[in-house]
Design a protein around this motif. Structure first.
Motif, short mmCIF file in Angstrom:
data_model
loop_
_atom_site.label_atom_id
_atom_site.label_comp_id
_atom_site.label_asym_id
_atom_site.label_seq_id
_atom_site.Cartn_x
_atom_site.Cartn_y
_atom_site.Cartn_z
N VAL A 178 0.84 -1.20 0.00
CA VAL A 178 0.00 0.00 0.00
C VAL A 178 0.88 1.25 0.00
CG1 VAL A 178 -1.59 1.38 1.40
CG2 VAL A 178 -2.01 -1.06 1.05
N ARG A 179 1.86 1.27 0.86
CA ARG A 179 2.73 2.44 0.97
C ARG A 179 3.54 2.65 -0.31
NH1 ARG A 179 7.86 3.90 4.33
NH2 ARG A 179 7.40 6.03 4.97
N ALA A 180 4.04 1.57 -0.89
CA ALA A 180 4.81 1.67 -2.12
C ALA A 180 3.94 2.21 -3.26
CB ALA A 180 5.40 0.31 -2.49
N ALA A 181 2.69 1.74 -3.32
CA ALA A 181 1.79 2.22 -4.37
C ALA A 181 1.47 3.70 -4.17
CB ALA A 181 0.51 1.39 -4.37
N ALA A 182 1.25 4.10 -2.93
CA ALA A 182 0.94 5.50 -2.65
C ALA A 182 2.13 6.40 -2.98
CB ALA A 182 0.55 5.66 -1.18
N ALA A 183 3.35 5.87 -2.84
CA ALA A 183 4.54 6.67 -3.13
C ALA A 183 4.66 7.01 -4.61
CB ALA A 183 5.79 5.91 -2.67
N THR A 184 4.08 6.16 -5.47
CA THR A 184 4.20 6.38 -6.91
C THR A 184 2.92 6.91 -7.55
OG1 THR A 184 3.60 4.07 -7.34
CG2 THR A 184 5.94 4.58 -7.11
N GLN A 199 -3.68 10.52 -2.05
CA GLN A 199 -4.69 11.50 -1.65
C GLN A 199 -5.95 10.80 -1.17
OE1 GLN A 199 -4.42 15.00 -1.94
NE2 GLN A 199 -6.45 15.30 -1.05
N ALA A 200 -6.37 9.75 -1.88
CA ALA A 200 -7.58 9.02 -1.51
C ALA A 200 -7.42 8.34 -0.15
CB ALA A 200 -7.92 7.98 -2.58
N LEU A 201 -6.24 7.85 0.15
CA LEU A 201 -6.02 7.12 1.41
C LEU A 201 -5.74 8.05 2.58
CD1 LEU A 201 -3.73 4.14 0.27
CD2 LEU A 201 -6.22 4.21 0.45
N LEU A 211 5.22 10.84 2.93
CA LEU A 211 4.50 9.58 2.99
C LEU A 211 4.44 9.05 4.42
CD1 LEU A 211 3.21 7.74 0.80
CD2 LEU A 211 5.32 6.39 0.89
N PRO A 212 3.24 8.73 4.94
CA PRO A 212 3.15 8.20 6.30
C PRO A 212 3.55 6.73 6.35
CG PRO A 212 0.97 8.25 5.33
CD PRO A 212 1.89 8.90 4.33
N MET A 213 3.88 6.26 7.54
CA MET A 213 4.02 4.83 7.76
C MET A 213 2.62 4.22 7.84
SD MET A 213 7.30 4.19 7.90
CE MET A 213 7.33 2.54 8.59
N VAL A 214 2.47 2.98 7.37
CA VAL A 214 1.17 2.32 7.34
C VAL A 214 1.29 0.97 8.05
CG1 VAL A 214 -0.73 1.53 5.90
CG2 VAL A 214 0.71 3.42 5.12
N PHE A 215 0.37 0.70 8.98
CA PHE A 215 0.41 -0.52 9.78
C PHE A 215 -0.98 -1.15 9.86
CE2 PHE A 215 3.31 2.66 11.55
CZ PHE A 215 4.52 2.00 11.54
N GLN A 216 -1.03 -2.45 10.09
CA GLN A 216 -2.28 -3.13 10.43
C GLN A 216 -2.30 -3.40 11.92
OE1 GLN A 216 -2.33 -6.28 7.18
NE2 GLN A 216 -4.50 -5.71 7.17
N ARG A 227 -10.66 1.69 -7.56
CA ARG A 227 -10.92 2.94 -8.30
C ARG A 227 -9.69 3.45 -9.02
NH1 ARG A 227 -13.49 4.46 -3.51
NH2 ARG A 227 -11.79 5.93 -3.05
N HIS A 228 -8.52 3.23 -8.43
CA HIS A 228 -7.29 3.79 -9.00
C HIS A 228 -6.49 2.74 -9.77
CE1 HIS A 228 -8.30 6.82 -5.94
NE2 HIS A 228 -7.63 7.66 -6.71
N GLY A 229 -7.05 1.55 -9.96
CA GLY A 229 -6.36 0.53 -10.73
C GLY A 229 -5.10 0.02 -10.08
#
Length: 531
Positions: free
Chosen positions: A293-299, A305-307, A314-319, A369-371
């Motif tokens: 998720v983070r790698a996709a958001a970086a590019t 923006q949606a997330l 870029l924020p850190m993302v955790f479950q 939505r963003h493919g």
């Protein structure tokens, strides 16, 4: 009043059913390899409902049993709010958000415990010191520490399920000095296998690898800069890391994807965890899904923006497990209720980390939505939290906090000695660099890791900058921090990279200081798009 409570009781009953299901799942989770995916089979909604119920139950119990919490919530009417504003969510929203300033600093340690007293035995008190120099004490029962350690071990087994070697050796390279984190990690991960607590000492870590050989899976735990230094030191010493199976578990601060990619030339995987001394050391963790998720958001700025609501740093993302930690986003900050039974409960508690919560179905919808193709098959259907960094006036580096007041004092001391330097305003930021460094740095062009940047407004009477100024500023700041703060002193004694700040001299009224002309107050911390 009775009717209101009966109405909410039906709501609670639904949450209780979910709670029992997830607790039953936890039993299986602890016994079966790969059990972390089990919550996905129950469904994200079940676990989240259990967490919401658990948060309400924890709050209601704390109001009866904890004197400090009784005082902190005096005048609140959560039962009334539950009926008028949407059941369990209304109940919680009627309770105050607590933090160090309005709860920990106000109420003594015993008053924050159940029954208003500290038990005579079976209790551990951890000490952590902020950069203000005032130590904070965190009390935990042995039972709850056992629970945390067991859950961390389960999470680690799940993350390590694809390792090549069966035997695991944990090299704990977190600081073993001023923080409780190092010892807590040792306690948790000894359940995985052999543990060697090295602290951030490269010689001891390399000696452990030499001793235990190549037929094991090494899990190296530490701050991200330590792993970076490890790789660099191995190259300098001629140590062939490719002969070993290395996994990196990091925490304490953020990590750039560039740094992760560089580290994963030597490590099979590098994964981060999220926690706080105020709460637990393992509130949330990275998974294969969050990394993707983070790698996709970086590019993809639109996906970011949606997330996350913006496309800045870029924020850190955790479950996280929502049945154990009920996480809310309140005014852009994370607010956590620990639903496990704690000696000193945490209800709607904020460590002032800027961030938010992302539900699993919302992530899936946004990706569609963003493919964006994500590794969803077999992934735990757990919610995510994302963290931009501390929302208060601190920057976190190597497990210690950098306050503007410390920088102000250090620069003031230097200006007193050298008024000819023309030192003016300053501000702090965390910057991402593409390549990293191996020792103390004075002033570098963007090149590698994430680290503190001290922007200094400076020019002498002729508009010039002394070329030696970056070195002088860094030395003054290092001297001040080591002399006045135990966290920084311990960090510097164990790893000289702790004081490797980036110093950025800037002409007066330009760059990051241009906005000062239109501000009533100066901005001392730059975050996101402003950094």
């Amino acid at each position: 009043m009775c009717r209101m409570r009966i109405a909410v009781a039906f709501d609670l009953a639904g949450g209780l059913g979910a709670h029992l299901l997830v607790r039953a799942a936890d039993v299986t989770l602890a016994r079966r390899p790969g059990g972390m995916a089990l919550l996905g089979r129950w469904g994200a909604g079940v676990a989240e409902r259990a967490g919401l119920y658990g948060a309400v139950r924890t709050a209601a119990t704390a109001r009866r049993q904890v004197p400090a919490y009784q005082a902190a919530t005096q005048g609140a009417r959560p039962w009334s709010a539950a009926t008028q504003a949407g059941g369990l969510h209304g109940y919680l929203s009627a309770l105050p958000v607590l933090d160090k300033a309005n709860y920990i600093d106000v109420h003594p340690l015993a008053a924050r415990c159940r029954g208003g007293e500290l038990p005579e035995r079976g209790v551990e008190v951890d000490e952590s010191s902020g950069s203000s120099g005032r130590p904070y004490q965190w009390v935990r029962s042995r039972a709850e520490l056992d629970q945390v350690e067991a859950r961390l071990a389960v999470q680690a087994r799940y993350l390590l399920r694809s390792r090549r070697h069966r035997r695991v050796v944990v090299l704990n390279c977190f600081s073993m000095g001023a923080w409780a984190t190092g010892q807590s990690v040792t306690g948790a991960l000894r359940r995985l296998g052999v543990v060697k607590s090295c602290g951030p000492d490269l010689d001891k870590m390399f000696a452990a690898i030499d001793l235990l050989g190549t037929d094991v899976c090494y899990v190296v735990c530490g701050y991200p800069p330590f792993l970076d230094a490890l790789v660099a030191a191995a190259a300098e010493r001629g140590v062939d890391l490719s002969a070993h199976e290395l996994w990196g578990f990091v925490g304490g601060e953020g990590m750039t994807e560039v740094l992760r990619r560089r580290l994963q030339r030597s490590f099979s995987h590098v994964l981060s965890a999220y926690g706080a001394s105020d709460l637990d050391i393992g509130v949330a963790g990275e998974t294969e899904l969050t990394v993707a998720v983070r790698a996709a958001a970086a590019t993809d700025p639109d996906f970011a923006q949606a997330l996350f609501g913006h496309t800045g740093r870029l924020p850190m993302v955790f479950q996280y497990d929502p049945s154990t930690y009920h996480v809310e986003a309140v005014d852009g900050e994370l607010v956590v209720t620990v639903t496990r039974r704690l000696l000193s409960p945490r209800v709607r508690y904020a460590v002032h980390d800027a961030g938010g919560v992302l539900r699993f179905p919302d992530l899936v919808a946004a990706a569609a939505r963003h493919g964006i193709a994500l590794p969803l098959a077999g992934a735990p259907r757990l919610p995510m939290l994302y963290v931009h960094g501390r929302a208060d006036s601190t920057l976190s580096h190597m497990g210690a906090n950098l306050y503007p007041e410390d920088v102000d004092a250090a620069l003031g001391t230097l200006a007193d000695r050298r008024p000819d330097l023309g030192i003016g305003a300053f501000c702090l930021a965390m910057a991402d660099y593409p390549d990293g460094t191996t020792g103390p740095v004075v002033h570098v062009e963007p090149d590698g890791t994430t680290g503190p940047v001290v922007h200094v407004e400076v020019a002498d009477d002729h508009g010039r900058v002394d070329p030696g100024l970056p070195a002088m500023v860094m030395a003054a700041l290092a001297d001040w921090l080591v002399l006045h703060n135990r966290d920084w002193a311990a960090a510097a004694a164990e790893d000289d990279r702790a004081l490797a700040f980036h110093i950025a001299p800037t002409a007066p009224g330009t760059g990051v200081f241009e906005a000062n002309a239109t501000r009533i107050k100066r901005r001392y911390i730059l975050r996101g798009d402003h950094a």
